[in-house]
Design a protein around this motif. Structure first.
Motif, mmCIF file in Angstrom:
data_model
loop_
_atom_site.group_PDB
_atom_site.id
_atom_site.type_symbol
_atom_site.label_atom_id
_atom_site.label_comp_id
_atom_site.label_asym_id
_atom_site.label_seq_id
_atom_site.Cartn_x
_atom_site.Cartn_y
_atom_site.Cartn_z
ATOM 1 N N LEU A 1 -32.619 -10.252 40.599
ATOM 2 C CA LEU A 1 -33.379 -9.897 39.459
ATOM 3 C C LEU A 1 -34.353 -9.144 39.403
ATOM 4 N N ASN A 2 -35.039 -9.041 40.455
ATOM 5 C CA ASN A 2 -36.089 -7.910 40.794
ATOM 6 C C ASN A 2 -37.161 -8.024 39.645
ATOM 7 N N GLY A 3 -37.441 -9.236 39.466
ATOM 8 C CA GLY A 3 -38.316 -9.241 38.485
ATOM 9 C C GLY A 3 -38.240 -9.684 36.869
ATOM 10 N N LEU A 4 -36.769 -9.434 36.789
ATOM 11 C CA LEU A 4 -36.219 -9.623 35.332
ATOM 12 C C LEU A 4 -36.600 -11.182 34.939
ATOM 13 N N LYS A 5 -37.120 -11.291 33.750
ATOM 14 C CA LYS A 5 -36.934 -12.516 33.158
ATOM 15 C C LYS A 5 -36.175 -13.126 32.159
ATOM 16 N N ARG A 6 -35.815 -14.083 32.071
ATOM 17 C CA ARG A 6 -34.773 -14.491 30.824
ATOM 18 C C ARG A 6 -35.920 -14.619 29.622
ATOM 19 N N SER A 7 -35.755 -14.214 28.482
ATOM 20 C CA SER A 7 -36.610 -14.348 27.342
ATOM 21 C C SER A 7 -36.132 -15.463 26.301
ATOM 22 N N ILE A 8 -34.834 -15.985 26.555
ATOM 23 C CA ILE A 8 -34.410 -16.699 25.362
ATOM 24 C C ILE A 8 -32.814 -17.088 26.002
ATOM 25 N N MET A 9 -32.583 -18.402 25.440
ATOM 26 C CA MET A 9 -31.362 -19.005 25.761
ATOM 27 C C MET A 9 -30.321 -18.340 24.897
ATOM 28 N N CYS A 10 -28.986 -18.417 25.333
ATOM 29 C CA CYS A 10 -27.961 -17.706 24.485
ATOM 30 C C CYS A 10 -27.746 -18.336 23.140
ATOM 31 N N GLY A 11 -27.640 -19.857 23.181
ATOM 32 C CA GLY A 11 -27.215 -20.404 21.746
ATOM 33 C C GLY A 11 -28.526 -20.349 20.950
ATOM 34 N N GLU A 12 -29.804 -19.966 21.275
ATOM 35 C CA GLU A 12 -30.958 -20.086 20.333
ATOM 36 C C GLU A 12 -31.158 -18.615 19.723
ATOM 37 N N VAL A 13 -30.227 -17.847 19.786
ATOM 38 C CA VAL A 13 -30.587 -16.333 19.062
ATOM 39 C C VAL A 13 -30.012 -16.629 17.680
ATOM 40 N N ARG A 14 -30.880 -16.149 16.621
ATOM 41 C CA ARG A 14 -30.730 -16.222 15.370
ATOM 42 C C ARG A 14 -30.891 -14.949 14.480
ATOM 43 N N GLU A 15 -30.645 -15.054 13.296
ATOM 44 C CA GLU A 15 -30.929 -13.852 12.289
ATOM 45 C C GLU A 15 -32.418 -13.397 12.522
ATOM 46 N N SER A 16 -33.300 -14.477 12.635
ATOM 47 C CA SER A 16 -34.653 -14.135 12.769
ATOM 48 C C SER A 16 -35.087 -13.207 14.047
ATOM 49 N N HIS A 17 -33.992 -13.004 14.836
ATOM 50 C CA HIS A 17 -34.466 -12.318 16.076
ATOM 51 C C HIS A 17 -33.815 -10.814 15.940
ATOM 52 N N ILE A 18 -33.156 -10.555 14.671
ATOM 53 C CA ILE A 18 -32.736 -9.305 14.528
ATOM 54 C C ILE A 18 -33.699 -8.305 14.602
ATOM 55 N N GLY A 19 -33.419 -7.121 15.469
ATOM 56 C CA GLY A 19 -34.399 -6.036 15.885
ATOM 57 C C GLY A 19 -35.152 -6.189 17.194
ATOM 58 N N GLN A 20 -35.110 -7.388 17.622
ATOM 59 C CA GLN A 20 -35.969 -7.591 18.758
ATOM 60 C C GLN A 20 -35.185 -7.360 20.012
ATOM 61 N N LYS A 21 -35.878 -6.870 21.180
ATOM 62 C CA LYS A 21 -35.108 -6.718 22.633
ATOM 63 C C LYS A 21 -35.188 -7.883 23.392
ATOM 64 N N ILE A 22 -34.284 -8.462 23.867
ATOM 65 C CA ILE A 22 -34.138 -9.796 24.510
ATOM 66 C C ILE A 22 -33.481 -9.678 25.667
ATOM 67 N N THR A 23 -33.545 -10.525 26.640
ATOM 68 C CA THR A 23 -32.784 -10.883 27.882
ATOM 69 C C THR A 23 -32.398 -12.047 27.992
ATOM 70 N N VAL A 24 -31.135 -12.146 28.066
ATOM 71 C CA VAL A 24 -30.276 -13.425 28.258
ATOM 72 C C VAL A 24 -29.501 -13.421 29.769
ATOM 73 N N MET A 25 -29.138 -14.645 30.029
ATOM 74 C CA MET A 25 -28.510 -14.838 31.229
ATOM 75 C C MET A 25 -27.599 -16.000 31.172
ATOM 76 N N GLY A 26 -26.441 -16.047 31.891
ATOM 77 C CA GLY A 26 -25.520 -16.953 31.921
ATOM 78 C C GLY A 26 -24.161 -16.619 32.570
ATOM 79 N N TRP A 27 -23.007 -17.346 32.082
ATOM 80 C CA TRP A 27 -21.774 -17.038 32.426
ATOM 81 C C TRP A 27 -20.976 -16.639 31.307
ATOM 82 N N VAL A 28 -19.755 -15.758 32.128
ATOM 83 C CA VAL A 28 -19.012 -15.001 31.171
ATOM 84 C C VAL A 28 -18.026 -15.955 30.565
ATOM 85 N N GLN A 29 -17.880 -16.251 29.494
ATOM 86 C CA GLN A 29 -16.735 -16.985 29.122
ATOM 87 C C GLN A 29 -15.424 -16.450 28.809
ATOM 88 N N ARG A 30 -15.623 -15.192 28.255
ATOM 89 C CA ARG A 30 -14.321 -14.225 28.161
ATOM 90 C C ARG A 30 -14.841 -12.601 27.832
#
Length: 595
Positions: free
Chosen positions: A5-34
């Motif tokens: 990670l080298n200091g990289l921090k998760r800023s939000i959970m995948c399922g919590e991202v909404r239209e109110s976050h449009i334009g924001q820079k975020i970092t998400v982490m998780g597992w590839v579904q497809r």
């Protein structure tokens, strides 16, 4: 090799991202579904326990990130940083379906081999594979939802009990074996060779001691252990919501727990439980439903035909009545359409519960069909039909035997018919009921003695105390079970707090004074020092989560369960211990001869 990670921090959970976050820079982490490559664009569905977020990588956005993203495969663990944008093709069926993440940077935190099971909802895979790879099974969204419900339920329970003056206190896991009921799991002691601790089947004695200690209101969410044959709703280790209250009677305990149930079901799944919850005596439950945990989501009550058929010249009926048994029946609406094979199958079904067979009467459109009609006079047949309130198109299903057999066979037949004929119309209904005034004792004919139906510390009903020694089978207990949709959700009782009465109870159960003090002396000794009247109840938390989570298998609500033979496919426990461990414990393993 995975990237750090080298200091990289998760800023939000995948399922919590909404239209109110449009334009924001975020970092998400998780597992590839497809991962889907569509020419110059690469679409990754990224999953964590809150849901799925679509991430898009493009050659024009970042060539390096695009090439790296193209290499990831399902179940790779990754971190992505980018800008939230509006999706060109929205998906209103998913919470994050109006937005997507324009991936600018990607870290492959770890790679994954092809999983042995699909990480998807509604997985249809062999149980042993699911349990062996349980950590993958638990990644599935429907499983994660169940455990979020479990977490939420435990928190709501703790908050409610805290607000009602309860203290959460722990009781020992290594305790004394007091065999009376299910088998104990024994733990050998290294310091005391040849002696054993037992894992608790419940905290029963300790919570009573806490009442003697003056804590008034105790609870804990606690592991319990029973070495018994398993089925869909049993595990060798399970969890109870255990509570005890001082200076109370039955109604006090039941009323408080009704409030707890109402609060839990409202807060966790949004269901309003109507109070007060219906109460039914054990005798009424057995007479009407053949069960002490009746499913009240449908009718079809049992009817006693004994008085109607007492003079009938039919040996099956007359023998049952002469031996002190009864003749009882169910009326199945629409049952006249059943064929002979179906009726024969039902006959075989009741035989598995020790019934000798099933008599039946079908009220067809133009005739009454029954193999026992030749033994009945016309008026006797009419009396049976009238007593059953049967109409054309119905079937009357009759069992004659001793009461215990009649109740069990018809009670189980009632449930079988409900499944076969889809009698439960609302599968999402929660129908609660209290069962009260249980029999204090059960008589074991093989051992020739009485056993406690609940446990030896249950208080008899005041009006039955006079029969405790002279007629134990007549004694009712101050015990109560909370039943939900045909399953026992919890049970409890008012406890004995008088040493002399407790000793008398042990005597009825076949204990000598010496054996009673040997097993339970620490409780009897405590009762010499001003014990308060007290009682309590324990809910099966796992069973509660089964209802709240919508599953009928207890393995779905326990993170790492055992199989039907109490074996763990994941860790391969139980397993052998090495010779050094056994020697330290003074144990020699004797192998059983193969039969």
């Amino acid at each position: 090799m995975g990237e750090a990670l080298n200091g990289l921090k998760r800023s939000i959970m995948c399922g919590e991202v909404r239209e109110s976050h449009i334009g924001q820079k975020i970092t998400v982490m998780g597992w590839v579904q497809r991962n889907r490559n569509l020419g110059g664009l690469d679409f990754i569905d990224l999953r964590d326990r809150t849901g799925i977020l679509q991430v898009v990588f493009g050659d024009a956005i970042s060539k390096e990130a695009f090439e790296k993203a193209d290499k990831v495969r399902p179940e790779y663990c990754i971190a992505v940083t980018g800008e939230v944008v509006r999706r060109e093709s929205p998906n209103p069926n998913m919470p994050t379906g109006m937005v997507e993440l324009k991936g600018q940077e990607i870290k492959i935190l770890s790679e994954s081999e092809t999983p042995p099971i699909y990480i998807k909802e509604g997985l249809d895979a062999a149980e042993n594979i699911r349990l062996k790879y349980r950590y993958l099974d638990l990644r599935r969204p429907d499983m994660q939802n169940i455990f979020m419900i479990r977490h939420r339920t435990a928190k709501v329970i703790r908050d409610y009990l805290d607000q009602n003056g309860f203290l959460e206190m722990e009781t020992p896991m290594l305790t004394k074996s007091t065999p009376e009921g299910a088998r104990d799991y024994l733990v050998p002691s290294r310091n005391y060779p040849g002696m054993f601790y037992a894992l608790p089947q419940s905290p029963q004695l300790f919570k009573q001691l806490l009442m003697v200690s003056g804590f008034d209101r105790y609870f804990q969410i606690v592991k319990c252990f029973r070495d018994e044959d398993l089925r869909a709703n049993r595990q060798p280790e399970f969890t109870q919501v255990d509570l005890e209250m001082a200076f109370v009677e039955e109604n006090d305990v039941m009323t408080l727990n009704e409030g707890l149930i109402k609060h839990v079901f409202k807060e966790v799944v949004g269901v309003d439980v109507a109070l007060p919850i219906r109460r039914m005596t054990y005798a009424e439950a057995m007479n009407k439903y053949g069960s002490d945990k009746p499913d009240l989501r449908f009718g079809m009550e049992i009817t006693d035909l004994s008085e109607v058929v007492k003079n009938v010249d039919f040996k099956v009926f007359s023998d049952a009545l002469a031996n002190g048994g009864s003749v009882r029946a169910l009326c199945l609406k629409g049952g006249a359409d059943m064929g002979r094979k179906d009726l024969d199958r039902l006959g075989e079904f009741v035989k598995t519960f020790k019934a000798k067979g099933l008599a039946w009467i079908q009220l067809k459109e133009n005739e009454i069909k029954s193999p026992i009609a030749k033994f009945l006079k016309e008026e006797e047949l009419s009396s049976i039909i009238e007593k059953m309130s049967a109409e054309k198109g119905d079937a009357i299903l009759i069992v004659a035997d001793k009461d215990s057999v009649v109740f069990q066979s018809l009670g189980q037949l009632r449930l079988e018919l409900a499944k076969k004929f889809d009698l439960i119309k609302d599968k999402n209904e929660f129908n609660f009921c209290w069962i009260t005034e249980f029999a204090m004792f059960e008589y074991d004919e093989e051992e020739g003695r009485y056993f406690a139906a609940h446990h030896p510390f249950t208080m008899p009903m005041d009006e039955d105390l006079e029969f405790l020694e002279s007629d134990p089978g007549r004694v009712r207990a101050k015990a109560y079970d909370l039943v939900l949709n045909g399953e026992e959700l919890g049970g409890g009782s008012i406890r004995i707090h008088d040493t002399k009465l407790q000793e008398k109870m042990f005597k009825v159960l076949g204990f000598t004074e010496e054996s009673a003090w040997e097993r339970f002396g620490f409780l009897l000794e405590a009762f010499k020092f001003g014990p308060p009247p007290h009682g309590g109840l324990a809910f099966g938390l796992d069973r509660m989560i089964m209802f709240l989570g919508g599953t009928d298998n207890i393995k779905d609500v326990i993170a790492f369960p055992k199989n039907q033979n109490a074996f763990c496919y994941l860790t391969e426990a139980p397993n052998i211990a090495d010779d050094k461990q056994l020697a330290e414990l003074g144990i020699e393993v004797i192998k059983k001869e193969d039969k």
